[in-house]
Motif scaffolding. Structure first.
Motif, PDB file in Angstrom:
ATOM      1  N   MET A   1       4.750  18.277  -0.590  1.00 52.73           N
ATOM      2  CA  MET A   1       4.785  16.859  -0.236  1.00 52.73           C
ATOM      3  C   MET A   1       3.412  16.205  -0.263  1.00 52.73           C
ATOM      4  O   MET A   1       3.306  15.010  -0.535  1.00 52.73           O
ATOM      5  N   HIS A   2       2.357  16.949  -0.019  1.00 56.89           N
ATOM      6  CA  HIS A   2       1.025  16.344  -0.087  1.00 56.89           C
ATOM      7  C   HIS A   2       0.719  15.886  -1.516  1.00 56.89           C
ATOM      8  O   HIS A   2       0.097  14.847  -1.710  1.00 56.89           O
ATOM      9  N   GLN A   3       1.199  16.611  -2.497  1.00 56.24           N
ATOM     10  CA  GLN A   3       0.986  16.210  -3.889  1.00 56.24           C
ATOM     11  C   GLN A   3       1.914  15.071  -4.287  1.00 56.24           C
ATOM     12  O   GLN A   3       1.501  14.122  -4.945  1.00 56.24           O
ATOM     13  N   ILE A   4       3.167  15.160  -3.878  1.00 52.47           N
ATOM     14  CA  ILE A   4       4.142  14.125  -4.234  1.00 52.47           C
ATOM     15  C   ILE A   4       3.744  12.785  -3.631  1.00 52.47           C
ATOM     16  O   ILE A   4       3.775  11.755  -4.309  1.00 52.47           O
ATOM     17  N   SER A   5       3.358  12.779  -2.362  1.00 50.58           N
ATOM     18  CA  SER A   5       3.018  11.518  -1.693  1.00 50.58           C
ATOM     19  C   SER A   5       1.811  10.833  -2.327  1.00 50.58           C
ATOM     20  O   SER A   5       1.706   9.610  -2.289  1.00 50.58           O
ATOM     21  N   LYS A   6       0.924  11.589  -2.918  1.00 49.13           N
ATOM     22  CA  LYS A   6      -0.244  11.003  -3.593  1.00 49.13           C
ATOM     23  C   LYS A   6       0.120  10.375  -4.928  1.00 49.13           C
ATOM     24  O   LYS A   6      -0.658   9.621  -5.490  1.00 49.13           O
ATOM     25  N   GLY A   7       1.320  10.660  -5.430  1.00 55.86           N
ATOM     26  CA  GLY A   7       1.755  10.127  -6.716  1.00 55.86           C
ATOM     27  C   GLY A   7       2.334   8.727  -6.640  1.00 55.86           C
ATOM     28  O   GLY A   7       2.696   8.151  -7.663  1.00 55.86           O
ATOM     29  N   TYR A   8       2.437   8.178  -5.441  1.00 58.92           N
ATOM     30  CA  TYR A   8       3.010   6.844  -5.255  1.00 58.92           C
ATOM     31  C   TYR A   8       1.988   5.912  -4.626  1.00 58.92           C
ATOM     32  O   TYR A   8       1.126   6.348  -3.860  1.00 58.92           O
ATOM     33  N   THR A   9       2.124   4.646  -4.924  1.00 57.27           N
ATOM     34  CA  THR A   9       1.293   3.644  -4.258  1.00 57.27           C
ATOM     35  C   THR A   9       1.833   3.432  -2.845  1.00 57.27           C
ATOM     36  O   THR A   9       2.962   3.826  -2.528  1.00 57.27           O
ATOM     37  N   GLU A  10       1.047   2.798  -2.008  1.00 59.16           N
ATOM     38  CA  GLU A  10       1.484   2.477  -0.652  1.00 59.16           C
ATOM     39  C   GLU A  10       2.746   1.608  -0.691  1.00 59.16           C
ATOM     40  O   GLU A  10       3.690   1.823   0.078  1.00 59.16           O
ATOM     41  N   ALA A  11       2.775   0.644  -1.601  1.00 57.07           N
ATOM     42  CA  ALA A  11       3.939  -0.240  -1.722  1.00 57.07           C
ATOM     43  C   ALA A  11       5.181   0.542  -2.141  1.00 57.07           C
ATOM     44  O   ALA A  11       6.282   0.281  -1.646  1.00 57.07           O
TER      45      ALA A  11
ATOM     46  N   LEU B   1       9.056   7.525   8.885  1.00 55.55           N
ATOM     47  CA  LEU B   1       8.928   8.074   7.530  1.00 55.55           C
ATOM     48  C   LEU B   1       7.564   7.757   6.930  1.00 55.55           C
ATOM     49  O   LEU B   1       6.929   8.617   6.318  1.00 55.55           O
ATOM     50  N   MET B   2       7.110   6.525   7.122  1.00 55.09           N
ATOM     51  CA  MET B   2       5.802   6.138   6.574  1.00 55.09           C
ATOM     52  C   MET B   2       4.687   6.961   7.202  1.00 55.09           C
ATOM     53  O   MET B   2       3.755   7.378   6.512  1.00 55.09           O
ATOM     54  N   GLN B   3       4.773   7.208   8.507  1.00 53.14           N
ATOM     55  CA  GLN B   3       3.745   8.013   9.158  1.00 53.14           C
ATOM     56  C   GLN B   3       3.721   9.426   8.595  1.00 53.14           C
ATOM     57  O   GLN B   3       2.663   9.988   8.330  1.00 53.14           O
ATOM     58  N   LYS B   4       4.910  10.000   8.384  1.00 52.20           N
ATOM     59  CA  LYS B   4       4.977  11.338   7.795  1.00 52.20           C
ATOM     60  C   LYS B   4       4.376  11.348   6.392  1.00 52.20           C
ATOM     61  O   LYS B   4       3.623  12.260   6.032  1.00 52.20           O
ATOM     62  N   LEU B   5       4.730  10.347   5.596  1.00 50.53           N
ATOM     63  CA  LEU B   5       4.198  10.272   4.231  1.00 50.53           C
ATOM     64  C   LEU B   5       2.683  10.120   4.231  1.00 50.53           C
ATOM     65  O   LEU B   5       1.985  10.749   3.432  1.00 50.53           O
ATOM     66  N   ARG B   6       2.177   9.289   5.126  1.00 48.19           N
ATOM     67  CA  ARG B   6       0.714   9.121   5.233  1.00 48.19           C
ATOM     68  C   ARG B   6       0.048  10.421   5.686  1.00 48.19           C
ATOM     69  O   ARG B   6      -1.038  10.764   5.201  1.00 48.19           O
ATOM     70  N   ASP B   7       0.696  11.121   6.613  1.00 45.17           N
ATOM     71  CA  ASP B   7       0.139  12.393   7.081  1.00 45.17           C
ATOM     72  C   ASP B   7       0.139  13.439   5.965  1.00 45.17           C
ATOM     73  O   ASP B   7      -0.818  14.215   5.842  1.00 45.17           O
ATOM     74  N   PHE B   8       1.202  13.468   5.158  1.00 42.97           N
ATOM     75  CA  PHE B   8       1.216  14.371   4.006  1.00 42.97           C
ATOM     76  C   PHE B   8       0.090  14.009   3.048  1.00 42.97           C
ATOM     77  O   PHE B   8      -0.647  14.872   2.583  1.00 42.97           O
ATOM     78  N   ARG B   9      -0.035  12.726   2.782  1.00 40.82           N
ATOM     79  CA  ARG B   9      -1.021  12.244   1.817  1.00 40.82           C
ATOM     80  C   ARG B   9      -2.440  12.591   2.253  1.00 40.82           C
ATOM     81  O   ARG B   9      -3.265  12.990   1.434  1.00 40.82           O
ATOM     82  N   SER B  10      -2.722  12.457   3.541  1.00 41.67           N
ATOM     83  CA  SER B  10      -4.071  12.716   4.045  1.00 41.67           C
ATOM     84  C   SER B  10      -4.343  14.199   4.259  1.00 41.67           C
ATOM     85  O   SER B  10      -5.492  14.601   4.434  1.00 41.67           O
TER      86      SER B  10
END
Length: 104
Positions: free
Chosen positions: A81-91, A64-73
C-alpha cells in the motif's frame, strides 16, 4: 473535393468532442479509480471474509484518507500500500476515499 469535405467534417467532429471532453469531468472517475482496489479489498470495497484485507465499503472518508496518507508517508507499515498510495494524486485519493465511504 469530396475528400476535403470529409476531412473537414472529421476535424470538426473531433474538435467538438475534444471541447466537450475537456469541459466535463468523467462522472465515473471515482468508481474507475476505486476499481483498482478490488483485487485485494473486494468489489466496491466489500472484502471477502477471512481474506486478510480490510473492507473499505462504508468506512468514513476521513479515516480512509488518514490511512492512505499514513501509507504514503511510511508511518503505517505495509507490504504494497505504501507504493500504491504514492501512485495517486491527493485529489484522486480523495475521490477513492469518498467513493468507498459512500458504499453501504
Amino acid at each position: 473535393m469530396k475528400l476535403l469535405r470529409w476531412t473537414s467534417a472529421l476535424c470538426l467532429v473531433g474538435a467538438v468532442g475534444a471541447a466537450q471532453a475537456a469541459g466535463q469531468p468523467d462522472p465515473n472517475l471515482a468508481r474507475n479509480l476505486a476499481a483498482t482496489c478490488a483485487n485485494c479489498h473486494g468489489t466496491n470495497g466489500r472484502a471477502v471474509a477471512g481474506a486478510g484485507n480490510d473492507a473499505l465499503a462504508g468506512v468514513d472518508k476521513d479515516k480512509l484518507m488518514q490511512k492512505l496518507r499514513d501509507f504514503r508517508s511510511g508511518a503505517k507499515p505495509a507490504t504494497i500500500m505504501h507504493q500504491i498510495s504514492k501512485g495517486y494524486t491527493e485529489a484522486q485519493l480523495e475521490l477513492i476515499a469518498a467513493y468507498f465511504a459512500a458504499q453501504k
